[in-house]
Scaffold this active site. Structure first.
Site, PDB file in Angstrom:
ATOM      1  N   LYS A 183       0.840  -1.209   0.000  1.00 18.75           N
ATOM      2  CA  LYS A 183       0.000   0.000   0.000  1.00 18.75           C
ATOM      3  C   LYS A 183       0.873   1.257   0.000  1.00 18.75           C
ATOM      4  O   LYS A 183       0.600   2.210  -0.729  1.00 18.75           O
ATOM      5  CB  LYS A 183      -0.940  -0.017   1.210  1.00 18.75           C
ATOM      6  CG  LYS A 183      -2.062  -1.031   1.040  1.00 18.75           C
ATOM      7  CD  LYS A 183      -2.844  -1.283   2.314  1.00 18.75           C
ATOM      8  CE  LYS A 183      -3.830  -2.436   2.089  1.00 18.75           C
ATOM      9  NZ  LYS A 183      -4.499  -2.874   3.319  1.00 18.75           N
TER      10      LYS A 183
ATOM     11  N   GLN B  76      -4.796  -1.678   9.639  1.00 21.05           N
ATOM     12  CA  GLN B  76      -4.671  -2.983   8.991  1.00 21.05           C
ATOM     13  C   GLN B  76      -5.271  -4.078   9.893  1.00 21.05           C
ATOM     14  O   GLN B  76      -4.927  -4.164  11.071  1.00 21.05           O
ATOM     15  CB  GLN B  76      -3.179  -3.264   8.710  1.00 21.05           C
ATOM     16  CG  GLN B  76      -2.925  -4.512   7.908  1.00 21.05           C
ATOM     17  CD  GLN B  76      -3.467  -4.447   6.481  1.00 21.05           C
ATOM     18  OE1 GLN B  76      -3.306  -3.459   5.784  1.00 21.05           O
ATOM     19  NE2 GLN B  76      -4.127  -5.509   6.054  1.00 21.05           N
TER      20      GLN B  76
ATOM     21  N   ASP C 244     -11.101   2.903   4.153  1.00 23.87           N
ATOM     22  CA  ASP C 244     -11.495   1.505   3.955  1.00 23.87           C
ATOM     23  C   ASP C 244     -13.009   1.384   3.754  1.00 23.87           C
ATOM     24  O   ASP C 244     -13.501   0.350   3.306  1.00 23.87           O
ATOM     25  CB  ASP C 244     -11.099   0.665   5.183  1.00 23.87           C
ATOM     26  CG  ASP C 244      -9.854  -0.168   4.937  1.00 23.87           C
ATOM     27  OD1 ASP C 244      -9.554  -0.432   3.749  1.00 23.87           O
ATOM     28  OD2 ASP C 244      -9.203  -0.566   5.911  1.00 23.87           O
TER      29      ASP C 244
END
Ligand code: NDP
Length: 285
Positions: A52, A96, A119
Protein backbone atom coordinates in the site's frame (compact mmCIF):
# COMPACT_ATOMS: atom_id res chain seq x y z
CA UNK A 1 -12.03 -20.49 -23.04
CA UNK A 2 -12.66 -17.55 -20.73
CA UNK A 3 -10.86 -14.25 -21.14
CA UNK A 4 -8.70 -13.21 -18.24
CA UNK A 5 -9.69 -9.92 -16.63
CA UNK A 6 -6.31 -8.35 -16.02
CA UNK A 7 -6.60 -6.59 -12.65
CA UNK A 8 -3.00 -5.40 -12.76
CA UNK A 9 -3.38 -3.53 -16.00
CA UNK A 10 -6.76 -2.08 -15.01
CA UNK A 11 -5.25 -0.93 -11.69
CA UNK A 12 -2.32 0.66 -13.55
CA UNK A 13 -4.73 2.62 -15.74
CA UNK A 14 -6.65 3.85 -12.69
CA UNK A 15 -3.43 4.68 -10.86
CA UNK A 16 -2.16 6.74 -13.80
CA UNK A 17 -5.42 8.68 -13.82
CA UNK A 18 -5.14 9.25 -10.06
CA UNK A 19 -1.50 10.35 -10.44
CA UNK A 20 -2.56 12.93 -13.05
CA UNK A 21 -5.32 14.16 -10.71
CA UNK A 22 -2.87 14.58 -7.81
CA UNK A 23 -0.50 16.60 -10.05
CA UNK A 24 -3.34 19.05 -10.77
CA UNK A 25 -3.84 19.96 -7.10
CA UNK A 26 -2.41 23.43 -6.30
CA UNK A 27 1.33 23.24 -5.55
CA UNK A 28 0.79 25.14 -2.28
CA UNK A 29 -1.46 22.40 -0.92
CA UNK A 30 0.07 19.57 1.09
CA UNK A 31 0.07 16.19 -0.64
CA UNK A 32 -2.87 13.84 0.06
CA UNK A 33 -1.66 11.75 3.00
CA UNK A 34 -2.67 8.29 4.15
CA UNK A 35 -1.86 6.97 7.62
CA UNK A 36 -1.56 3.20 7.80
CA UNK A 37 -1.60 1.67 11.28
CA UNK A 38 -0.20 -1.81 11.80
CA UNK A 39 -0.39 -3.47 15.20
CA UNK A 40 1.88 -6.47 15.73
CA UNK A 41 3.94 -8.40 13.21
CA UNK A 42 1.42 -10.38 11.23
CA UNK A 43 3.46 -11.52 8.20
CA UNK A 44 0.74 -11.09 5.54
CA UNK A 45 -0.28 -7.70 6.99
CA UNK A 46 3.31 -6.46 6.79
CA UNK A 47 3.36 -7.37 3.09
CA UNK A 48 0.01 -5.60 2.48
CA UNK A 49 1.18 -2.47 4.30
CA UNK A 50 4.38 -2.35 2.23
CA UNK A 51 2.38 -2.80 -0.99
CA UNK A 52 0.00 0.00 0.00
CA UNK A 53 2.83 2.41 0.88
CA UNK A 54 4.55 1.68 -2.45
CA UNK A 55 1.32 2.18 -4.39
CA UNK A 56 0.73 5.51 -2.62
CA UNK A 57 4.12 6.89 -3.55
CA UNK A 58 3.64 5.88 -7.20
CA UNK A 59 0.63 8.22 -7.55
CA UNK A 60 1.96 11.07 -5.39
CA UNK A 61 0.13 10.23 -2.15
CA UNK A 62 2.25 10.50 0.98
CA UNK A 63 1.95 7.53 3.32
CA UNK A 64 2.77 7.50 6.99
CA UNK A 65 3.09 4.05 8.55
CA UNK A 66 2.59 3.72 12.30
CA UNK A 67 3.91 0.42 13.63
CA UNK A 68 2.77 -0.61 17.10
CA UNK A 69 3.79 -3.71 19.07
CA UNK A 70 1.35 -6.63 19.34
CA UNK A 71 0.98 -5.91 23.09
CA UNK A 72 -0.58 -2.48 22.35
CA UNK A 73 -3.71 -1.86 24.39
CA UNK A 74 -7.02 -0.88 22.81
CA UNK A 75 -6.89 2.41 24.70
CA UNK A 76 -3.49 3.29 23.25
CA UNK A 77 -4.63 2.49 19.72
CA UNK A 78 -7.77 4.58 20.15
CA UNK A 79 -5.62 7.49 21.38
CA UNK A 80 -3.46 7.24 18.27
CA UNK A 81 -6.60 7.27 16.10
CA UNK A 82 -7.80 10.37 17.97
CA UNK A 83 -4.55 12.10 17.07
CA UNK A 84 -4.79 11.03 13.42
CA UNK A 85 -8.45 12.15 13.30
CA UNK A 86 -7.43 15.60 14.54
CA UNK A 87 -4.34 15.98 12.37
CA UNK A 88 -4.75 18.41 9.48
CA UNK A 89 -1.94 16.59 7.66
CA UNK A 90 -3.70 13.22 7.54
CA UNK A 91 -6.49 12.71 5.00
CA UNK A 92 -7.05 8.98 5.23
CA UNK A 93 -6.68 6.44 8.04
CA UNK A 94 -6.40 2.71 7.53
CA UNK A 95 -6.00 0.27 10.39
CA UNK A 96 -4.67 -2.98 8.99
CA UNK A 97 -6.76 -5.99 10.06
CA UNK A 98 -6.61 -8.44 11.78
CA UNK A 99 -5.83 -6.84 15.13
CA UNK A 100 -4.44 -8.65 18.20
CA UNK A 101 -7.03 -10.35 20.43
CA UNK A 102 -7.13 -7.65 23.13
CA UNK A 103 -8.40 -5.07 20.60
CA UNK A 104 -11.99 -4.97 19.37
CA UNK A 105 -11.83 -4.17 15.63
CA UNK A 106 -15.41 -2.82 15.61
CA UNK A 107 -14.53 -0.28 18.28
CA UNK A 108 -11.41 0.77 16.39
CA UNK A 109 -13.19 1.12 13.04
CA UNK A 110 -16.01 3.05 14.68
CA UNK A 111 -13.43 5.43 16.15
CA UNK A 112 -11.99 6.53 12.81
CA UNK A 113 -13.44 9.79 11.54
CA UNK A 114 -15.93 8.77 8.78
CA UNK A 115 -14.41 11.43 6.48
CA UNK A 116 -10.99 9.76 6.81
CA UNK A 117 -12.28 6.18 6.68
CA UNK A 118 -10.68 5.18 3.38
CA UNK A 119 -11.49 1.51 3.96
CA UNK A 120 -15.19 2.42 4.00
CA UNK A 121 -15.84 0.16 7.02
CA UNK A 122 -17.14 2.82 9.46
CA UNK A 123 -20.83 2.25 10.33
CA UNK A 124 -21.70 5.70 8.92
CA UNK A 125 -20.13 4.82 5.58
CA UNK A 126 -21.72 1.36 5.61
CA UNK A 127 -25.04 3.08 6.32
CA UNK A 128 -24.45 5.39 3.37
CA UNK A 129 -23.82 2.37 1.16
CA UNK A 130 -26.93 0.50 2.22
CA UNK A 131 -29.38 3.16 3.22
CA UNK A 132 -28.95 6.66 1.95
CA UNK A 133 -28.80 8.36 -1.38
CA UNK A 134 -25.44 9.97 -0.61
CA UNK A 135 -23.94 10.44 -4.08
CA UNK A 136 -20.34 10.35 -2.87
CA UNK A 137 -19.76 7.97 0.05
CA UNK A 138 -16.44 6.32 0.91
CA UNK A 139 -17.15 2.69 -0.04
CA UNK A 140 -15.15 -0.45 0.77
CA UNK A 141 -12.22 -0.91 -1.62
CA UNK A 142 -12.56 -4.57 -2.63
CA UNK A 143 -16.22 -4.31 -3.71
CA UNK A 144 -15.40 -1.08 -5.62
CA UNK A 145 -12.56 -2.93 -7.33
CA UNK A 146 -14.83 -5.83 -8.24
CA UNK A 147 -17.38 -3.50 -9.83
CA UNK A 148 -14.62 -1.87 -11.89
CA UNK A 149 -13.41 -5.31 -13.02
CA UNK A 150 -16.96 -6.30 -14.01
CA UNK A 151 -17.51 -3.01 -15.84
CA UNK A 152 -14.25 -3.52 -17.74
CA UNK A 153 -15.81 -6.56 -19.45
CA UNK A 154 -18.53 -4.26 -20.88
CA UNK A 155 -21.08 -6.97 -20.10
CA UNK A 156 -24.34 -5.43 -18.90
CA UNK A 157 -24.93 -6.29 -15.23
CA UNK A 158 -28.60 -5.29 -15.17
CA UNK A 159 -30.87 -8.33 -15.11
CA UNK A 160 -28.02 -10.80 -14.56
CA UNK A 161 -28.14 -13.31 -11.74
CA UNK A 162 -25.16 -12.69 -9.45
CA UNK A 163 -24.18 -15.28 -6.86
CA UNK A 164 -21.95 -13.99 -4.06
CA UNK A 165 -20.26 -16.64 -1.93
CA UNK A 166 -19.34 -15.12 1.44
CA UNK A 167 -21.25 -12.64 3.60
CA UNK A 168 -18.51 -10.71 5.40
CA UNK A 169 -18.95 -7.02 6.10
CA UNK A 170 -15.86 -6.14 4.09
CA UNK A 171 -16.54 -8.09 0.90
CA UNK A 172 -19.64 -10.30 0.61
CA UNK A 173 -22.35 -7.94 1.87
CA UNK A 174 -21.12 -4.71 0.25
CA UNK A 175 -20.50 -6.35 -3.14
CA UNK A 176 -23.98 -7.91 -3.00
CA UNK A 177 -25.39 -4.41 -2.37
CA UNK A 178 -23.42 -2.83 -5.23
CA UNK A 179 -24.57 -5.59 -7.58
CA UNK A 180 -28.14 -5.02 -6.46
CA UNK A 181 -27.73 -1.30 -7.11
CA UNK A 182 -26.53 -2.25 -10.61
CA UNK A 183 -29.86 -4.11 -11.02
CA UNK A 184 -28.52 -7.65 -10.78
CA UNK A 185 -30.62 -10.30 -9.05
CA UNK A 186 -28.42 -11.33 -6.15
CA UNK A 187 -28.09 -14.56 -4.19
CA UNK A 188 -25.79 -14.51 -1.16
CA UNK A 189 -24.34 -17.87 -0.03
CA UNK A 190 -22.41 -18.66 3.14
CA UNK A 191 -21.19 -21.56 5.25
CA UNK A 192 -24.73 -22.73 6.09
CA UNK A 193 -26.02 -22.56 2.52
CA UNK A 194 -27.42 -25.89 1.37
CA UNK A 195 -26.45 -27.13 -2.06
CA UNK A 196 -23.94 -24.42 -2.84
CA UNK A 197 -23.15 -25.97 -6.24
CA UNK A 198 -26.75 -25.55 -7.36
CA UNK A 199 -26.77 -21.87 -6.45
CA UNK A 200 -23.44 -21.25 -8.14
CA UNK A 201 -24.67 -23.04 -11.24
CA UNK A 202 -27.39 -20.40 -11.67
CA UNK A 203 -24.94 -17.50 -11.53
CA UNK A 204 -24.29 -15.39 -14.62
CA UNK A 205 -21.80 -13.65 -12.33
CA UNK A 206 -20.11 -15.52 -9.47
CA UNK A 207 -18.12 -13.65 -6.83
CA UNK A 208 -16.24 -16.00 -4.49
CA UNK A 209 -15.04 -14.42 -1.22
CA UNK A 210 -14.51 -17.29 1.15
CA UNK A 211 -10.80 -18.01 1.69
CA UNK A 212 -10.89 -21.73 0.84
CA UNK A 213 -8.43 -22.65 -1.91
CA UNK A 214 -10.03 -23.90 -5.15
CA UNK A 215 -13.35 -24.53 -3.43
CA UNK A 216 -15.44 -23.62 -6.49
CA UNK A 217 -14.89 -26.18 -9.25
CA UNK A 218 -15.18 -25.30 -12.91
CA UNK A 219 -18.06 -27.76 -13.48
CA UNK A 220 -20.15 -25.91 -10.85
CA UNK A 221 -20.21 -22.78 -13.01
CA UNK A 222 -22.80 -22.00 -15.66
CA UNK A 223 -21.27 -21.94 -19.16
CA UNK A 224 -20.34 -18.36 -20.04
CA UNK A 225 -20.46 -17.10 -16.45
CA UNK A 226 -18.20 -14.28 -15.26
CA UNK A 227 -16.09 -15.51 -12.33
CA UNK A 228 -14.58 -13.04 -9.87
CA UNK A 229 -12.19 -14.62 -7.40
CA UNK A 230 -11.61 -12.59 -4.25
CA UNK A 231 -10.10 -15.36 -2.12
CA UNK A 232 -6.40 -15.40 -1.34
CA UNK A 233 -4.84 -18.52 0.19
CA UNK A 234 -1.24 -19.59 0.35
CA UNK A 235 -0.64 -23.26 -0.39
CA UNK A 236 2.06 -25.34 1.30
CA UNK A 237 4.40 -24.59 -1.63
CA UNK A 238 3.85 -20.83 -0.96
CA UNK A 239 1.83 -20.42 -4.17
CA UNK A 240 -1.07 -17.95 -3.87
CA UNK A 241 -4.40 -19.29 -5.09
CA UNK A 242 -8.01 -18.18 -5.06
CA UNK A 243 -11.34 -19.75 -4.11
CA UNK A 244 -12.06 -20.76 -7.71
CA UNK A 245 -10.28 -23.64 -9.41
CA UNK A 246 -8.83 -21.44 -12.15
CA UNK A 247 -7.79 -24.20 -14.57
CA UNK A 248 -11.21 -25.85 -14.82
CA UNK A 249 -13.20 -22.63 -14.40
CA UNK A 250 -11.38 -20.88 -17.26
CA UNK A 251 -12.78 -23.48 -19.68
CA UNK A 252 -16.40 -22.68 -18.74
CA UNK A 253 -16.35 -18.94 -18.10
CA UNK A 254 -16.64 -16.01 -20.46
CA UNK A 255 -14.39 -13.97 -18.15
CA UNK A 256 -12.37 -14.81 -15.06
CA UNK A 257 -10.05 -12.96 -12.68
CA UNK A 258 -6.74 -14.63 -11.82
CA UNK A 259 -5.17 -14.90 -8.36
CA UNK A 260 -2.82 -13.13 -8.01
CA UNK A 261 -3.36 -10.26 -10.44
CA UNK A 262 -7.14 -9.88 -10.34
CA UNK A 263 -9.05 -8.37 -7.43
CA UNK A 264 -5.95 -7.67 -5.28
CA UNK A 265 -4.40 -4.85 -7.38
CA UNK A 266 -7.81 -3.25 -7.85
CA UNK A 267 -8.40 -3.24 -4.09
CA UNK A 268 -5.21 -1.23 -3.64
CA UNK A 269 -6.07 1.10 -6.53
CA UNK A 270 -9.45 1.80 -4.92
CA UNK A 271 -7.72 2.57 -1.63
CA UNK A 272 -5.73 5.25 -3.44
CA UNK A 273 -8.90 6.53 -5.11
CA UNK A 274 -10.63 6.69 -1.71
CA UNK A 275 -7.68 8.59 -0.20
CA UNK A 276 -7.93 11.20 -2.94
CA UNK A 277 -11.70 11.31 -2.50
CA UNK A 278 -11.27 11.87 1.26
CA UNK A 279 -8.72 14.64 0.54
CA UNK A 280 -11.17 16.35 -1.79
CA UNK A 281 -14.03 16.02 0.73
CA UNK A 282 -11.83 17.59 3.40
CA UNK A 283 -10.71 20.38 1.04
CA UNK A 284 -14.33 20.98 0.03
CA UNK A 285 -13.62 20.44 -3.67
P1 NDP B 1 -14.40 -13.94 6.11
O1 NDP B 1 -13.71 -15.07 6.77
O2 NDP B 1 -14.79 -12.75 6.91
O3 NDP B 1 -15.71 -14.48 5.38
C1 NDP B 1 -15.70 -15.67 4.69
C2 NDP B 1 -17.11 -15.98 4.26
O4 NDP B 1 -17.09 -17.24 3.59
C3 NDP B 1 -18.10 -16.10 5.41
O5 NDP B 1 -19.28 -15.41 5.11
C4 NDP B 1 -18.35 -17.60 5.50
O6 NDP B 1 -19.67 -17.96 5.92
C5 NDP B 1 -18.16 -18.04 4.08
N1 NDP B 1 -17.82 -19.45 3.99
C6 NDP B 1 -16.92 -20.12 4.73
N2 NDP B 1 -16.91 -21.43 4.36
C7 NDP B 1 -17.83 -21.56 3.38
C8 NDP B 1 -18.28 -22.66 2.62
N3 NDP B 1 -17.79 -23.86 2.77
N4 NDP B 1 -19.25 -22.44 1.72
C9 NDP B 1 -19.77 -21.20 1.53
N5 NDP B 1 -19.36 -20.12 2.23
C10 NDP B 1 -18.41 -20.30 3.14
O7 NDP B 1 -13.46 -13.52 4.90
P2 NDP B 1 -13.36 -12.15 4.05
O8 NDP B 1 -14.65 -11.82 3.43
O9 NDP B 1 -12.66 -11.13 4.85
O10 NDP B 1 -12.32 -12.63 2.91
C11 NDP B 1 -12.62 -13.71 2.07
C12 NDP B 1 -11.39 -14.05 1.25
O11 NDP B 1 -11.06 -12.94 0.44
C13 NDP B 1 -10.13 -14.34 2.05
O12 NDP B 1 -9.35 -15.30 1.36
C14 NDP B 1 -9.40 -13.02 2.06
O13 NDP B 1 -7.99 -13.18 2.21
C15 NDP B 1 -9.73 -12.53 0.68
N6 NDP B 1 -9.68 -11.08 0.54
C16 NDP B 1 -9.05 -10.62 -0.57
C17 NDP B 1 -8.98 -9.29 -0.83
C18 NDP B 1 -8.31 -8.82 -2.05
O14 NDP B 1 -8.00 -7.66 -2.16
N7 NDP B 1 -8.09 -9.69 -3.05
C19 NDP B 1 -9.56 -8.30 0.10
C20 NDP B 1 -10.28 -8.89 1.20
C21 NDP B 1 -10.32 -10.24 1.40
P3 NDP B 1 -20.25 -17.61 7.38
O15 NDP B 1 -20.58 -16.17 7.36
O16 NDP B 1 -21.43 -18.49 7.48
O17 NDP B 1 -19.16 -17.95 8.34
Amino acid sequence: MGKIIDGRSLAQKLNSRLGREVKKFPKAWPKPTLAVVLVGNHEASEVYVRQKAKACSAVGIKSVVRLLPSSTSEKKLLRLIDRLNRSKHINGILVQLPLPKQIDPKKVIGHISPDKDVDGFHPNNMGRLFGSNDPNPLLPCTPLGIMALLNSTRVKISGKHAVVVGRSHIVGRPIAELLLQADATVTICHSRTKNLKKHIHHGDIVVAAVGKPHMVKGRWLKKGAIAIDVGISRLGNKRLVGDIDFKTAKKRCSFITPVPGGVGPMTIAMLLANTIKAYKIQKGI
